[in-house]
Design a protein around this motif. Structure first.
Motif, PDB file in Angstrom:
ATOM      1  N   LEU A 118      23.290  21.666  40.266  1.00  0.00           N
ATOM      2  CA  LEU A 118      24.186  20.536  40.029  1.00  0.00           C
ATOM      3  C   LEU A 118      25.626  20.998  40.023  1.00  0.00           C
ATOM      4  O   LEU A 118      25.907  22.153  39.671  1.00  0.00           O
ATOM      5  N   ASN A 121      34.665  27.998  32.993  1.00  0.00           N
ATOM      6  CA  ASN A 121      34.021  26.726  32.612  1.00  0.00           C
ATOM      7  C   ASN A 121      32.792  27.031  31.754  1.00  0.00           C
ATOM      8  O   ASN A 121      31.666  27.036  32.256  1.00  0.00           O
ATOM      9  N   THR A 148      29.207  28.443  36.864  1.00  0.00           N
ATOM     10  CA  THR A 148      30.218  27.384  36.741  1.00  0.00           C
ATOM     11  C   THR A 148      31.643  27.870  36.999  1.00  0.00           C
ATOM     12  O   THR A 148      32.587  27.083  36.876  1.00  0.00           O
ATOM     13  N   THR A 188      27.694  16.686  35.839  1.00  0.00           N
ATOM     14  CA  THR A 188      28.211  17.779  35.017  1.00  0.00           C
ATOM     15  C   THR A 188      27.204  18.199  33.955  1.00  0.00           C
ATOM     16  O   THR A 188      26.619  17.347  33.286  1.00  0.00           O
ATOM     17  N   ALA A 233      30.560  37.045  44.273  1.00  0.00           N
ATOM     18  CA  ALA A 233      29.871  35.860  43.728  1.00  0.00           C
ATOM     19  C   ALA A 233      28.566  35.624  44.479  1.00  0.00           C
ATOM     20  O   ALA A 233      27.512  35.381  43.874  1.00  0.00           O
ATOM     21  N   VAL A 290      23.599  25.941  37.651  1.00  0.00           N
ATOM     22  CA  VAL A 290      24.700  25.056  37.285  1.00  0.00           C
ATOM     23  C   VAL A 290      25.967  25.561  37.969  1.00  0.00           C
ATOM     24  O   VAL A 290      26.454  26.657  37.677  1.00  0.00           O
ATOM     25  N   TRP A 296      30.276  24.127  27.913  1.00  0.00           N
ATOM     26  CA  TRP A 296      28.923  23.557  27.801  1.00  0.00           C
ATOM     27  C   TRP A 296      27.905  24.576  27.268  1.00  0.00           C
ATOM     28  O   TRP A 296      26.787  24.212  26.925  1.00  0.00           O
ATOM     29  N   VAL A 345      34.644  35.991  46.686  1.00  0.00           N
ATOM     30  CA  VAL A 345      33.532  35.250  47.280  1.00  0.00           C
ATOM     31  C   VAL A 345      32.321  36.170  47.483  1.00  0.00           C
ATOM     32  O   VAL A 345      31.187  35.833  47.114  1.00  0.00           O
ATOM     33  N   GLY A 390      33.036  25.014  45.241  1.00  0.00           N
ATOM     34  CA  GLY A 390      33.800  25.557  44.120  1.00  0.00           C
ATOM     35  C   GLY A 390      35.234  25.882  44.507  1.00  0.00           C
ATOM     36  O   GLY A 390      35.828  25.209  45.352  1.00  0.00           O
ATOM     37  N   GLN A 391      35.776  26.928  43.876  1.00  0.00           N
ATOM     38  CA  GLN A 391      37.157  27.322  44.198  1.00  0.00           C
ATOM     39  C   GLN A 391      37.291  27.706  45.660  1.00  0.00           C
ATOM     40  O   GLN A 391      38.297  27.436  46.303  1.00  0.00           O
ATOM     41  N   ALA A 431      45.305  33.880  46.091  1.00  0.00           N
ATOM     42  CA  ALA A 431      45.169  32.456  46.384  1.00  0.00           C
ATOM     43  C   ALA A 431      46.531  31.863  46.736  1.00  0.00           C
ATOM     44  O   ALA A 431      46.663  31.093  47.692  1.00  0.00           O
ATOM     45  N   GLN A 438      47.597  33.136  50.251  1.00  0.00           N
ATOM     46  CA  GLN A 438      46.903  32.417  51.334  1.00  0.00           C
ATOM     47  C   GLN A 438      47.489  31.032  51.522  1.00  0.00           C
ATOM     48  O   GLN A 438      47.686  30.569  52.642  1.00  0.00           O
TER      49      GLN A 438
HETATM   50  C1  LIG Z   1      42.739  28.960  46.822  1.00  0.00           C
HETATM   51  C2  LIG Z   1      41.777  30.105  46.629  1.00  0.00           C
HETATM   52  C3  LIG Z   1      41.619  31.035  47.638  1.00  0.00           C
HETATM   53  C4  LIG Z   1      40.704  32.101  47.482  1.00  0.00           C
HETATM   54  N1  LIG Z   1      40.571  32.989  48.503  1.00  0.00           N
HETATM   55  C5  LIG Z   1      39.656  33.991  48.407  1.00  0.00           C
HETATM   56  C6  LIG Z   1      39.461  34.910  49.490  1.00  0.00           C
HETATM   57  O1  LIG Z   1      40.109  34.818  50.532  1.00  0.00           O
HETATM   58  N2  LIG Z   1      38.524  35.862  49.351  1.00  0.00           N
HETATM   59  C7  LIG Z   1      37.786  36.003  48.229  1.00  0.00           C
HETATM   60  O2  LIG Z   1      36.919  36.886  48.183  1.00  0.00           O
HETATM   61  N3  LIG Z   1      37.961  35.166  47.166  1.00  0.00           N
HETATM   62  C8  LIG Z   1      38.880  34.171  47.227  1.00  0.00           C
HETATM   63  N4  LIG Z   1      39.086  33.312  46.164  1.00  0.00           N
HETATM   64  C9  LIG Z   1      38.275  33.510  44.958  1.00  0.00           C
HETATM   65  C10 LIG Z   1      36.886  32.875  45.170  1.00  0.00           C
HETATM   66  O3  LIG Z   1      37.035  31.565  45.660  1.00  0.00           O
HETATM   67  C11 LIG Z   1      36.098  32.872  43.873  1.00  0.00           C
HETATM   68  O4  LIG Z   1      35.952  34.196  43.432  1.00  0.00           O
HETATM   69  C12 LIG Z   1      34.712  32.244  44.100  1.00  0.00           C
HETATM   70  O5  LIG Z   1      34.838  30.917  44.528  1.00  0.00           O
HETATM   71  C13 LIG Z   1      33.894  32.296  42.809  1.00  0.00           C
HETATM   72  O6  LIG Z   1      32.694  31.637  43.061  1.00  0.00           O
HETATM   73  P1  LIG Z   1      31.801  31.020  41.877  1.00  0.00           P
HETATM   74  O7  LIG Z   1      30.661  30.353  42.554  1.00  0.00           O
HETATM   75  O8  LIG Z   1      31.528  32.070  40.896  1.00  0.00           O
HETATM   76  O9  LIG Z   1      32.707  29.959  41.118  1.00  0.00           O
HETATM   77  P2  LIG Z   1      33.531  28.705  41.612  1.00  0.00           P
HETATM   78  O10 LIG Z   1      33.936  28.854  43.017  1.00  0.00           O
HETATM   79  O11 LIG Z   1      34.590  28.508  40.588  1.00  0.00           O
HETATM   80  O12 LIG Z   1      32.484  27.487  41.540  1.00  0.00           O
HETATM   81  C14 LIG Z   1      32.033  26.969  40.324  1.00  0.00           C
HETATM   82  C15 LIG Z   1      31.469  25.580  40.529  1.00  0.00           C
HETATM   83  O13 LIG Z   1      30.898  25.133  39.303  1.00  0.00           O
HETATM   84  C16 LIG Z   1      31.185  23.760  39.108  1.00  0.00           C
HETATM   85  N5  LIG Z   1      31.143  23.475  37.662  1.00  0.00           N
HETATM   86  C17 LIG Z   1      31.971  23.937  36.702  1.00  0.00           C
HETATM   87  N6  LIG Z   1      31.566  23.497  35.490  1.00  0.00           N
HETATM   88  C18 LIG Z   1      30.467  22.739  35.700  1.00  0.00           C
HETATM   89  C19 LIG Z   1      29.580  22.032  34.843  1.00  0.00           C
HETATM   90  N7  LIG Z   1      29.739  22.025  33.511  1.00  0.00           N
HETATM   91  N8  LIG Z   1      28.553  21.352  35.390  1.00  0.00           N
HETATM   92  C20 LIG Z   1      28.350  21.362  36.738  1.00  0.00           C
HETATM   93  N9  LIG Z   1      29.167  22.033  37.588  1.00  0.00           N
HETATM   94  C21 LIG Z   1      30.187  22.725  37.078  1.00  0.00           C
HETATM   95  C22 LIG Z   1      32.561  23.578  39.711  1.00  0.00           C
HETATM   96  O14 LIG Z   1      32.776  22.219  40.099  1.00  0.00           O
HETATM   97  C23 LIG Z   1      32.513  24.532  40.910  1.00  0.00           C
HETATM   98  O15 LIG Z   1      32.098  23.867  42.080  1.00  0.00           O
HETATM   99  C24 LIG Z   1      39.974  32.250  46.286  1.00  0.00           C
HETATM  100  C25 LIG Z   1      40.163  31.316  45.247  1.00  0.00           C
HETATM  101  C26 LIG Z   1      41.047  30.258  45.414  1.00  0.00           C
HETATM  102  C27 LIG Z   1      41.218  29.268  44.308  1.00  0.00           C
END
Ligand SMILES: Cc1cc2nc3c(=O)[nH]c(=O)nc-3n(C[C@H](O)[C@H](O)[C@H](O)COP(=O)(O)OP(=O)(O)OC[C@H]3O[C@@H](n4cnc5c(N)ncnc54)[C@H](O)[C@@H]3O)c2cc1C
Length: 559
Positions: A263, A477, A343, A313, A542, A240, A480, A539, A270-271, A388, A391
């Motif tokens: 999904l 998030n 999520t 979602t 993760a 998810v 759920w 990133v 994501g972020q 963030a 950048q």
């Molecule tokens: C502008 C910005 C710049 C960044 N720059 C850097 C960088 O240069 N280097 C670095 O290392 N990190 C950076 N980060 C941090 C990095 O992006 C995050 O640590 C990383 O994206 C986390 O990944 P994730 O997959 O855990 O979560 P997320 O990226 O938050 O992805 C979670 C996904 O889950 C989905 N979701 C949420 N709830 C639900 C649900 N109930 N059902 C279905 N889908 C759902 C969301 O739509 C999203 O697509 C940055 C963050 C931001 C915001």
């Protein structure tokens, strides 16, 4: 009419041999082991735009033509001769085609189903490279030329149009854009479909369905983005969230033979997908945009057979019975042996009374190419002092006339990486404002003016600034998951050794073994990336956690 470059045959570009390569007889022989031969009559259509379950065809003898039909006339894209093949990225995802393919003469082809094509891509390294490169380049050409099955009619001053542009772009879906503000002929187009100006933004889907200010879900449904996905089968793992953590889990899980369903309520990436340039991710010394990283991972996951549902979602995890299930929107619950929670987190919203009014129309939570175009040569504000925000400020300083950075503290040292602080200090376009809070947003359809207060002097200043980027941290998030897994005081998911004995007792942990390192208080349910308590919020971490969770899924499935 559209902001896409003028139309020209696709193979007029400089890489025709990679976009439309010709397979040699050995390669064709390897493909023929998977498919069946078929004769096509002159003029016979192999498939039309919008066809479900479209075949993959390789020309053996004769010639096929690829055409983009449209209301204003057909555009010839290319001819496919012996050794050349049909398809683009839609083949991997099981999405509907955007072109018509027909025979111009008596033609013999090798025909494969999508499953047969995936089997080749996953097992034959040489063919995989040729096919994947051609599919990706073809998709890139479709996007660059606005050759899609969607037309967006909108104004860049409308938050709905910005949202839809971002949704289609982040899903790598080609579309044509018609700008209401710049195109005098647009009313004619709207009249043709019986649409009043107040209904915009409008999406015209597959040349006949008109969606008025649609939700992302409605667009995904109309374009058939989730059509090929079976929601009844019991999956080895449901992932998810399709941010970096979820996409990594999908790539590793599918490549290791697991039946993976992913999904995402929005789009892959994501972020990270909203990051203009990630410079600290291993292997990209000059940086990579979050959008590019995500789209590569998205295709990679599909190549290995992971199925990815877009704009869907997870509303609830069913955790009471023998088997888990994830309820998707208001629809069915999809069963799974294990679940990976990826999520992530969502931007915190500042307490400003009328913020919602300006979402996407002057107030933004990500600084990508789309937003940077909106505020070119204007003054902008970036609120926040983390990486963030840093950048975003550096990226926007390339196009904006001035970037004001608003922070509450004295300086950036405690919250931002040193390399970014140096870039900000060296950029004459960026002005740092310490001890400052934004206190008012003013405007009508678009943000026009802001007020801010210096928290030391109490002085309030007002200025005509039309674009504010809020980069002030994120909340998990996890709604759920309520009632199913142990969360920390801020709502992040506890895993492994973070789970106390009391947590395990409260959750009725049923096993003699302790939870694995990324396992939640529910056996076989894992949490990875930003959503996980005490994770690194980067990133790379993760991605690493997403990949590691797959090894643990294998262990649970074996037990
Ligand atoms: C502008 C910005 C710049 C960044 N720059 C850097 C960088 O240069 N280097 C670095 O290392 N990190 C950076 N980060 C941090 C990095 O992006 C995050 O640590 C990383 O994206 C986390 O990944 P994730 O997959 O855990 O979560 P997320 O990226 O938050 O992805 C979670 C996904 O889950 C989905 N979701 C949420 N709830 C639900 C649900 N109930 N059902 C279905 N889908 C759902 C969301 O739509 C999203 O697509 C940055 C963050 C931001 C915001």
């Amino acid at each position: 009419m559209s902001d896409a470059p003028p139309l020209a045959p696709l193979n007029s570009e400089s890489r025709p041999d990679q976009i439309f390569p010709t397979l040699n007889s050995e390669q064709i022989a390897r493909i023929s082991a998977h498919g069946t031969k078929r004769q096509i009559e002159p003029g016979e259509v192999v498939y039309e735009p919008g066809t479900e379950e479209v075949p993959f065809v390789v020309v053996i003898a004769g010639q096929l033509q690829m055409i983009r039909p449209s209301g204003t006339g057909d555009t010839a894209i290319t001819m496919l001769g012996p050794g050349q093949f049909s398809g683009e990225a839609n083949m991997l995802a099981g999405h509907r085609p955007m072109v018509r393919v027909l025979a111009t003469q008596a033609t013999e082809v090798l025909q494969l189903t999508r499953a047969q094509l995936l089997a080749i891509v996953q097992t034959d390294a040489e063919l995989s490279e040729i096919l994947m490169r051609a599919f990706i380049l073809r998709r890139a050409e479709l996007i660059a030329r606005g050759f899609g099955d969607a037309v967006l009619v909108g104004s860049l001053h409308s938050s709905g149009a910005v949202r839809i542009k971002e949704f289609l772009t982040r899903n790598g879906h080609p579309y044509a854009y018609v700008d209401l503000d710049r195109d005098p002929g647009v009313q004619e187009l709207l009249d043709g479909f019986g649409v009043a100006v107040e209904d915009v933004p409008v999406v015209i889907c597959r040349a006949d369905i008109v969606l008025r200010n649609p939700t992302n879900q409605q667009i995904a449904e109309c374009l058939g983005l989730n059509d090929a996905i079976d929601q009844t089968r019991v999956r080895d793992v449901i992932v998810v969230g399709a941010g970096p953590a979820g996409l990594a889990a999908a790539v590793y899980g599918a490549s290791e033979g697991l039946d993976v369903l992913v999904l995402d309520s929005h789009a892959p990436g994501g972020q990270a997908g909203s990051s203009s340039r990630i410079e600290n991710y291993l292997g990209f010394p000059t940086g990579i945009s979050g959008q590019e990283l995500a789209s590569r991972a998205y295709v990679q996951a599909q190549k290995f057979g992971a199925e990815i549902m877009i704009a869907k979602t997870a509303m609830q995890l069913t955790c009471g019975g023998q088997r888990y299930a994830v309820r998707i929107d208001n629809g069915p619950s999809v069963p799974a042996r294990t679940v990976i929670v990826a999520t992530g987190a969502e931007y915190r919203q500042p307490k400003l009374a009328n913020l919602a009014q300006f979402e996407g129309a002057g107030a933004y939570h990500g600084a990508t190419f789309v937003e940077s175009q909106l505020c070119s040569r204007e003054e902008v504000i970036v609120v926040g002092g983390g990486n963030a925000a840093g950048q975003a400020a550096v990226f926007l300083a390339r196009t904006a006339s001035r970037v004001h950075m608003f922070i509450r503290s004295e300086g950036l040292a405690a919250t931002m990486s040193r390399y970014l602080i140096r870039r900000i200090e060296e950029s004459p376009a960026i002005v740092l404002h310490s001890h400052v809070d934004l206190v008012a947003l003013e405007g009508d359809a678009h943000l026009e003016r802001v007020q801010w207060r210096n928290n030391i002097t109490g002085v309030v200043e007002a200025r005509d600034i039309r674009h504010v980027f809020f980069m002030i941290g994120a909340a998990p998030n996890t709604r759920w998951l309520e009632g199913c897994v142990a969360l920390d005081s801020k709502g992040f998911v506890k895993t492994g050794t973070d789970l106390s004995q009391a947590d395990l007792v409260a959750a009725h942990w049923p096993l003699t073994r302790a939870p694995f390192v990324l396992e939640t208080s529910l056996p076989g349910v894992f949490a990875v990336g930003d959503v996980r308590s005490s994770s690194m919020k980067r990133v790379a971490s993760a991605v690493g956690e997403g990949a590691s969770a797959v090894a643990l899924v294998h262990q649970v499935l074996r037990q």
